[in-house]
Design an enzyme around this catalytic site. Structure first.
Site, short mmCIF file in Angstrom:
data_model
loop_
_atom_site.label_atom_id
_atom_site.label_comp_id
_atom_site.label_asym_id
_atom_site.label_seq_id
_atom_site.Cartn_x
_atom_site.Cartn_y
_atom_site.Cartn_z
N LYS A 85 78.77 30.79 20.04
CA LYS A 85 78.95 31.21 18.46
C LYS A 85 78.14 31.01 17.60
O LYS A 85 77.83 29.56 16.96
CB LYS A 85 80.88 30.16 18.20
O1 G3P Z 1 88.70 29.26 15.25
C1 G3P Z 1 88.33 30.31 14.03
C2 G3P Z 1 89.45 30.93 13.49
O2 G3P Z 1 90.37 30.76 14.47
C3 G3P Z 1 89.71 29.96 12.09
O3 G3P Z 1 91.51 30.38 11.98
O4 G3P Z 1 93.12 29.40 10.61
O5 G3P Z 1 91.29 28.87 10.16
O6 G3P Z 1 91.84 30.42 9.70
P1 G3P Z 1 92.29 29.34 10.87
#
Ligand code: G3P
Length: 218
Positions: A85
């Site tokens: 990633k």
């Molecule tokens: O892994 C990346 C992403 O899914 C993060 O989500 O909820 O932290 O914006 P969030």
């Protein structure tokens, strides 16, 4: 549509994998920091790979292309299912080209626009991760870019898979499916919200009650 679990927590991963609910895992440095404690990051990725037979996104933490490539190669060497990633930055795109050229799968993350997704595809990314919820957080319609990216990829024949990320509730998942995402990554809370329905619970309780009234075993 593939469903990935967005976590580095081994108990959560084990539970969802044992139930056959997930096709892979995505992690990021924040999720790793939360789950890892004093453990070794590479050993932790290895443990995740042992639990789930599918793409496992492991994020680099270098910010320069050379450092990203070095970390990416080392992560990819841990297991054949590792997807490296990388952030969508100029260095991230450079690293993506190099790693793609070596046959290493990549997931270009922190995507907030269709233009960034186009550049990720041109760099040969395996996955691109548009962050729907974080766009909503700043007053945009995050889901809009999933449909736009789908259209651009179809028009120009890019094979990069759209991995809808930062999904915060079941409606997000449904909309990502309808907009043509290839995969969605969800926290455990949203995964089990997808599964549960009050009418399933009340219907099951009624079935059990009626069967009990019969007084027989099956
Ligand atoms: O892994 C990346 C992403 O899914 C993060 O989500 O909820 O932290 O914006 P969030």
């Amino acid at each position: 549509m593939k469903i990935f679990l967005d976590t580095a927590d081994l108990d959560e991963i084990r539970r969802a994998a044992d139930a056959g609910l997930i096709d892979g895992i995505t992690t990021n440095p924040s999720l790793m920091a939360k789950a890892l404690g004093d453990g070794d990051p590479r050993e932790h990725f290895q443990k995740i790979c042992d639990l789930v037979d599918g793409p496992i996104s492991a994020e680099v933490v270098a910010l320069d292309a050379e450092g990203m490539v070095t970390q990416g190669r080392e992560l990819a060497a841990l297991h054949e299912n590792i997807v490296v990633k990388l952030p969508i930055t100029e260095d991230g795109l450079r690293a993506c080209r190099t790693l793609t050229g070596e046959g290493i799968d990549t997931n270009l993350t922190l995507c907030f626009s269709t233009a960034q997704a186009l550049l990720a595809a041109k760099a040969g990314a395996t996955f691109v991760s548009p962050f729907v919820g974080r766009l909503d957080d700043v007053g945009h319609d995050g889901m809009e870019i999933i449909g736009e990216i789908r259209e651009v990829y179809e028009t120009y024949g890019y094979e990069t898979e759209i991995l809808a990320a930062s999904l915060r509730h079941p409606r997000h998942v449904l909309e990502a499916m309808l907009a043509g995402a290839d995969a969605a990554t969800l926290p455990s809370s949203v995964l089990y919200q997808l599964l549960r329905h009050p009418l399933t619970d009340s219907g099951l309780a009624r079935f059990m009650e009626d069967w009990k009234g019969l007084g027989k075993d099956l």
